[in-house]
Design an enzyme around this catalytic site. Sequence first.
Site, PDB file in Angstrom:
ATOM      1  N   ILE A  18      -4.163  35.280  64.366  1.00 31.50           N
ATOM      2  CA  ILE A  18      -4.271  34.275  63.885  1.00 31.50           C
ATOM      3  C   ILE A  18      -3.078  33.856  63.216  1.00 31.50           C
ATOM      4  O   ILE A  18      -2.231  32.488  63.778  1.00 31.50           O
ATOM      5  CB  ILE A  18      -5.623  34.289  62.742  1.00 31.50           C
ATOM      6  CG1 ILE A  18      -6.724  34.600  63.593  1.00 31.50           C
ATOM      7  CG2 ILE A  18      -5.044  32.806  62.741  1.00 31.50           C
ATOM      8  CD1 ILE A  18      -8.101  34.873  62.313  1.00 31.50           C
ATOM      9  N   GLY A  19      -2.468  34.664  62.470  1.00 34.37           N
ATOM     10  CA  GLY A  19      -1.337  34.262  62.415  1.00 34.37           C
ATOM     11  C   GLY A  19      -0.624  34.415  61.150  1.00 34.37           C
ATOM     12  O   GLY A  19      -0.935  35.885  61.568  1.00 34.37           O
ATOM     13  N   GLY A  21       2.992  35.639  58.165  1.00 37.50           N
ATOM     14  CA  GLY A  21       3.672  34.417  56.259  1.00 37.50           C
ATOM     15  C   GLY A  21       4.601  34.841  56.706  1.00 37.50           C
ATOM     16  O   GLY A  21       4.298  36.436  57.187  1.00 37.50           O
ATOM     17  N   GLY A  22       4.970  35.327  55.188  1.00 33.54           N
ATOM     18  CA  GLY A  22       6.047  35.833  54.895  1.00 33.54           C
ATOM     19  C   GLY A  22       5.945  37.487  54.207  1.00 33.54           C
ATOM     20  O   GLY A  22       6.414  38.030  54.020  1.00 33.54           O
ATOM     21  N   MET A  23       4.360  37.348  53.552  1.00 33.82           N
ATOM     22  CA  MET A  23       4.191  38.700  53.228  1.00 33.82           C
ATOM     23  C   MET A  23       2.872  39.668  54.477  1.00 33.82           C
ATOM     24  O   MET A  23       2.854  40.755  54.627  1.00 33.82           O
ATOM     25  CB  MET A  23       3.625  38.622  51.920  1.00 33.82           C
ATOM     26  CG  MET A  23       3.678  38.133  51.044  1.00 33.82           C
ATOM     27  SD  MET A  23       3.090  38.106  49.868  1.00 33.82           S
ATOM     28  CE  MET A  23       2.716  39.996  48.945  1.00 33.82           C
ATOM     29  N   VAL A  26      -2.065  37.955  60.324  1.00 35.66           N
ATOM     30  CA  VAL A  26      -3.583  37.824  60.393  1.00 35.66           C
ATOM     31  C   VAL A  26      -4.388  38.256  61.018  1.00 35.66           C
ATOM     32  O   VAL A  26      -3.720  37.332  62.231  1.00 35.66           O
ATOM     33  CB  VAL A  26      -4.083  36.478  59.344  1.00 35.66           C
ATOM     34  CG1 VAL A  26      -5.601  35.839  59.136  1.00 35.66           C
ATOM     35  CG2 VAL A  26      -3.468  36.006  58.358  1.00 35.66           C
ATOM     36  N   LYS A  41      -6.648  41.121  56.863  1.00 31.29           N
ATOM     37  CA  LYS A  41      -4.629  40.715  56.502  1.00 31.29           C
ATOM     38  C   LYS A  41      -4.000  41.589  56.389  1.00 31.29           C
ATOM     39  O   LYS A  41      -4.401  42.197  55.449  1.00 31.29           O
ATOM     40  CB  LYS A  41      -4.969  39.507  55.250  1.00 31.29           C
ATOM     41  CG  LYS A  41      -3.484  39.282  54.607  1.00 31.29           C
ATOM     42  CD  LYS A  41      -3.591  37.937  53.431  1.00 31.29           C
ATOM     43  CE  LYS A  41      -2.668  37.606  53.430  1.00 31.29           C
ATOM     44  NZ  LYS A  41      -2.735  36.748  52.525  1.00 31.29           N
ATOM     45  N   ASP A 134      -1.421  27.986  42.369  1.00 32.67           N
ATOM     46  CA  ASP A 134      -0.533  27.645  44.015  1.00 32.67           C
ATOM     47  C   ASP A 134      -1.877  27.063  44.717  1.00 32.67           C
ATOM     48  O   ASP A 134      -2.125  26.732  46.017  1.00 32.67           O
ATOM     49  CB  ASP A 134      -0.647  28.856  44.840  1.00 32.67           C
ATOM     50  CG  ASP A 134       0.782  28.533  45.677  1.00 32.67           C
ATOM     51  OD1 ASP A 134       1.584  27.842  45.924  1.00 32.67           O
ATOM     52  OD2 ASP A 134       0.736  29.433  47.101  1.00 32.67           O
TER      53      ASP A 134
END
Length: 665
Positions: A18-19, A21-23, A26, A41, A134
């Site tokens: 799906i996507g 990120g930095g960590m 997903v 995730k 955040d």
Amino acid sequence: MSLQSGTRIGRYEIRSLIGAGGMGEVFLAGDTELERQVALKVLLAEVATDEDRVRRFVQEAKTASALNHPNILTVYEIGKFENSRFIATELIKGVTLRERLQGEALDLRETLDVAVQIASALNAAHQAGIVHRDVKPENVMLRDDGLVKVLDFGLAKLMEKKAGSLDSEGETRALGVKTSPGMVMGTVTYMSPEQARGKQVDARTDIFSFGVMLYEMLSGKLPFEGENALDVIGSILHKEPQPLNQTAPEIPRELQRIVEKCLRKDCEERYQTAKDLLIDLKDVKQDLEFQNKLERTASPDRADAKTQVFKAATNEAARATSSAEYLVGEIKRHKSASLVVLAVLLLAIGALGVWYFTNQSANTTQIESIAVLPFQNRSADADTEYLSDGLAESLIYRLSQLPALKVSPTSSVFRYKGKEMDARRVAEELGVDSVMAGRITQRGENLTISVELIDVRSNKLLWGEQYDRKMSELLATQREIATEISRKLELKLSGNEKGLTKRYTDNNEAYQLYLKGRYHFAKRTKDDMQRSIEYFQQAIRLDPNFALAYASIAECYNAMPAYPYLSSKEAFPLAKAAAQRALEIDPTLPEAHTALGNYLAVYDWNWAEAERSFKRAIELNPSSSDAHFRYGRFYLAPLGRHEEAISELKRAVELEPLSLITNAV
């Protein structure tokens, strides 16, 4: 490297990416046991060796799983996979708020709907002792069915824990800058001033970030900008955003005020809780929905109604004439012209019949009058009596501002205080269509207010609601109830509806002191009058712009020489000063004009200015019994204008028939 389709992680089967990120990444995955789709995730392998990042990853899962709220992402499970970790959450079909903002702009209704849901999520988190830290469009998902979900509690902290030293994690993903030691956690663009300074934060930092996001949704631009992260931080700390009325002048003033309050640099001046913010947003949203409903369903006023009926009758007559022309032609050929007249008369009677029954039906369903009965005080503490009396009096005051609604005055309804009341009997005695009754219970800081609105003609419950609030929410709750009543009565409000929406103070403690002052003023003993002035003065110390409290002080001092508790020389100058201060703050306050007119007529004998003040008070509130009474008694009568004086005094009695003061003349 991304996991391949078909890979099993526990009971989950990877379907697609799906996507990322930095960590972590997903994935769309299938729950093979519960047969549902989930979002999985998975922490990146290179990140899994970083203890601090693992800690944050686990913290995100634990934090989110502790929150059970429809507007917060639901966490199903946290687990280990080989040398990594994963979080299984509900799968959200939709787009991020960031993606939505990059497309077609949200309209005001959509913006308020999204804002209310986000504020509701933050309120739930804050009540659970969790600060998000955040809040930004990337962490808000808009589901296809309109439900909003707040994501990513990876930076969240428990409120009771002390903030640690400045974190070395990333400065921001949104700005695409590199991380550096000493930068604070969060996304720079949406940081609060205290967050940008690396100070300890609490729930109010989320409120600031929310304000930035709401500003962006309303105007299409950020309130704080710069060429780089340091410029943005400088803007947050030292610059004020461009006023929304310049970038989006069509936005309601109340909504602009909410955004401005969220963006106060001093956290003590912001909303102190997300609950207060949520209440105000709901008020604006409900007002907007109410306005839209009025625009869709508003019936014409009486003059317009007559015009509409006349036009309808004319149209019917035109159609009848058209038919009659044919009949005339035919009947002329058949020698029965008199039947034409009969046909036309029957059609006309039919049209009038339709108008009559339509008009009668409208008249029997429209609520035109109301009695707000004294609230029953269910609290064990007798000292809270001011709350039950004050809430009813405040609602009467607000609803009395509506020109389309007849409201029974305080002196009429308060005779039912402490008695068993049958709504229909009360309505008959007071001559009203509807009755509102309520109960109020205070337990410490918790407040429960139950309200019922009854159409006594049909003995039908129009509306009932229970409000479980904090004492700090009393002011907003009172406005909310008044607005809801007007909606249920389906009143066509005039002007800017300031009688319901006008904010006399935003300070809840000042408002409670004001209610205490009104409670003691109503008793009229010397001690109670003095105490009422003290309460009004305390309210003013908390809110120096509380014009209604100044007007009440003027009312007290105007009354004191009549008993007599003070000499005219002592009392009237104080009344004048308080009334003038009230008018400096709010020139549209009828009570202040009445108080000033009373001083000018009784003590100063400045007849021209006195008349101007009384007339202005009556213009602002034609339903003010006190204004009519004082205009007739202290201005018209002394000048020998007896017929006018009698007319004004009669009007005062009509408006408040059970008042001892108006009936004493």
